[in-house]
Design an enzyme around this catalytic site. Structure first.
Site, mmCIF file in Angstrom:
data_model
loop_
_atom_site.group_PDB
_atom_site.id
_atom_site.type_symbol
_atom_site.label_atom_id
_atom_site.label_comp_id
_atom_site.label_asym_id
_atom_site.label_seq_id
_atom_site.Cartn_x
_atom_site.Cartn_y
_atom_site.Cartn_z
ATOM 1 N N CYS A 8 -41.710 -46.052 -1.196
ATOM 2 C CA CYS A 8 -41.624 -44.656 -1.649
ATOM 3 C C CYS A 8 -41.030 -44.645 -3.056
ATOM 4 C CB CYS A 8 -40.819 -43.798 -0.668
ATOM 5 S SG CYS A 8 -39.096 -44.268 -0.492
ATOM 6 N N ASN A 11 -36.695 -45.381 -2.339
ATOM 7 C CA ASN A 11 -36.274 -46.332 -1.299
ATOM 8 C C ASN A 11 -34.905 -45.969 -0.704
ATOM 9 O OD1 ASN A 11 -35.447 -49.861 -0.969
ATOM 10 N ND2 ASN A 11 -36.719 -48.657 0.389
ATOM 11 N N CYS A 13 -34.918 -42.666 1.168
ATOM 12 C CA CYS A 13 -35.256 -41.687 2.226
ATOM 13 C C CYS A 13 -36.457 -42.162 3.051
ATOM 14 C CB CYS A 13 -35.554 -40.304 1.637
ATOM 15 S SG CYS A 13 -34.189 -39.563 0.726
ATOM 16 N N ARG A 14 -37.675 -41.917 2.544
ATOM 17 C CA ARG A 14 -38.861 -42.116 3.380
ATOM 18 C C ARG A 14 -39.142 -43.562 3.764
ATOM 19 N NH1 ARG A 14 -42.740 -39.160 -0.614
ATOM 20 N NH2 ARG A 14 -41.189 -40.145 -1.971
ATOM 21 N N SER A 15 -39.146 -44.475 2.791
ATOM 22 C CA SER A 15 -39.548 -45.847 3.148
ATOM 23 C C SER A 15 -38.517 -46.551 4.038
ATOM 24 C CB SER A 15 -39.948 -46.680 1.930
ATOM 25 O OG SER A 15 -38.892 -46.861 1.039
ATOM 26 N N ASP A 123 -41.968 -35.387 0.006
ATOM 27 C CA ASP A 123 -40.707 -35.978 -0.438
ATOM 28 C C ASP A 123 -39.532 -35.095 -0.013
ATOM 29 O OD1 ASP A 123 -38.566 -37.062 -1.740
ATOM 30 O OD2 ASP A 123 -39.696 -37.508 -3.562
HETATM 31 P P1 4NP Z 1 -37.567 -41.267 -1.396
HETATM 32 O O1 4NP Z 1 -36.819 -39.965 -1.925
HETATM 33 O O2 4NP Z 1 -38.630 -41.598 -2.417
HETATM 34 O O3 4NP Z 1 -38.141 -40.815 -0.097
HETATM 35 O O4 4NP Z 1 -36.508 -42.337 -1.254
HETATM 36 C C1 4NP Z 1 -36.300 -39.854 -3.229
HETATM 37 C C2 4NP Z 1 -35.056 -40.356 -3.509
HETATM 38 C C3 4NP Z 1 -34.530 -40.226 -4.782
HETATM 39 C C4 4NP Z 1 -35.269 -39.598 -5.766
HETATM 40 C C5 4NP Z 1 -36.503 -39.095 -5.482
HETATM 41 C C6 4NP Z 1 -37.032 -39.230 -4.207
HETATM 42 N N1 4NP Z 1 -34.730 -39.440 -7.063
HETATM 43 O O5 4NP Z 1 -35.375 -38.808 -7.902
HETATM 44 O O6 4NP Z 1 -33.647 -39.970 -7.325
#
Ligand code: 4NP
Length: 154
Positions: A8, A11, A13-15, A123
């Site tokens: 994702c 790294n 949240c989702r992944s 997201d």
């Molecule tokens: P993820 O979520 O891609 O599911 O881990 C996010 C975590 C952090 C950010 C964006 C999405 N960020 O912009 O810092």
């Protein structure tokens, strides 16, 4: 060993949620010695950071085991290491291809494609809806497991 990497943006949240949900499914099916699972980011933004507490909360609420981990970024060499590189949304797929090249070995997939859907795992960093993301990832991981069992006669 079949090697799977969920990817994702951050790294955190989702992944990692997909990694722990899928690991849980592997153990339930006694496939943990046949399938290895990891997760990585397309962005360096969160490298070194732990899984986001709201992702931990939703895993806990569903009794999915998780462990402390630090976010890592996807590298070109990961394309050779892993058999399946599975992004959560179309933007992830774009960046996976940017990092890894042109996917000459057809290793890159979007998670919900295993459910015959072109939908993204949205997201939660922006939507705040971690429960919906959990349900979507669970559905995608179930379909992925079914696909792998069939593909490799597991
Ligand atoms: P993820 O979520 O891609 O599911 O881990 C996010 C975590 C952090 C950010 C964006 C999405 N960020 O912009 O810092």
């Amino acid at each position: 060993m079949i090697k799977i990497c969920f990817v994702c943006l951050g790294n955190i949240c989702r992944s990692p949620m997909a990694e722990f949900i899928f690991q849980f499914m592997l153990e339930k099916n006694n496939l943990q010695d046949k399938i290895f699972v990891a997760s990585k980011a397309t962005s360096t933004e969160e490298v070194g950071n732990p899984i986001y507490f709201r992702a931990v909360e939703v895993l806990k609420s569903h009794q999915i085991p998780y462990k402390d981990r630090q976010a890592t970024v996807l590298l070109r060499k990961d394309y050779d290491t892993f058999d399946y590189i599975i992004g959560m949304d179309s933007s992830n797929i774009f960046h996976i291809n940017r990092i890894c090249g042109d996917d000459s070995e057809n290793k890159v997939f979007k998670l919900l494609s295993f459910c015959n859907s072109n939908n993204d795992i949205e997201d939660p960093w922006y939507t705040g809806n971690f429960n919906k993301v959990y349900e979507q990832i669970y559905e995608g991981c179930s379909a992925l497991l079914k696909f792998l069992k069939n593909e490799y006669k597991l």
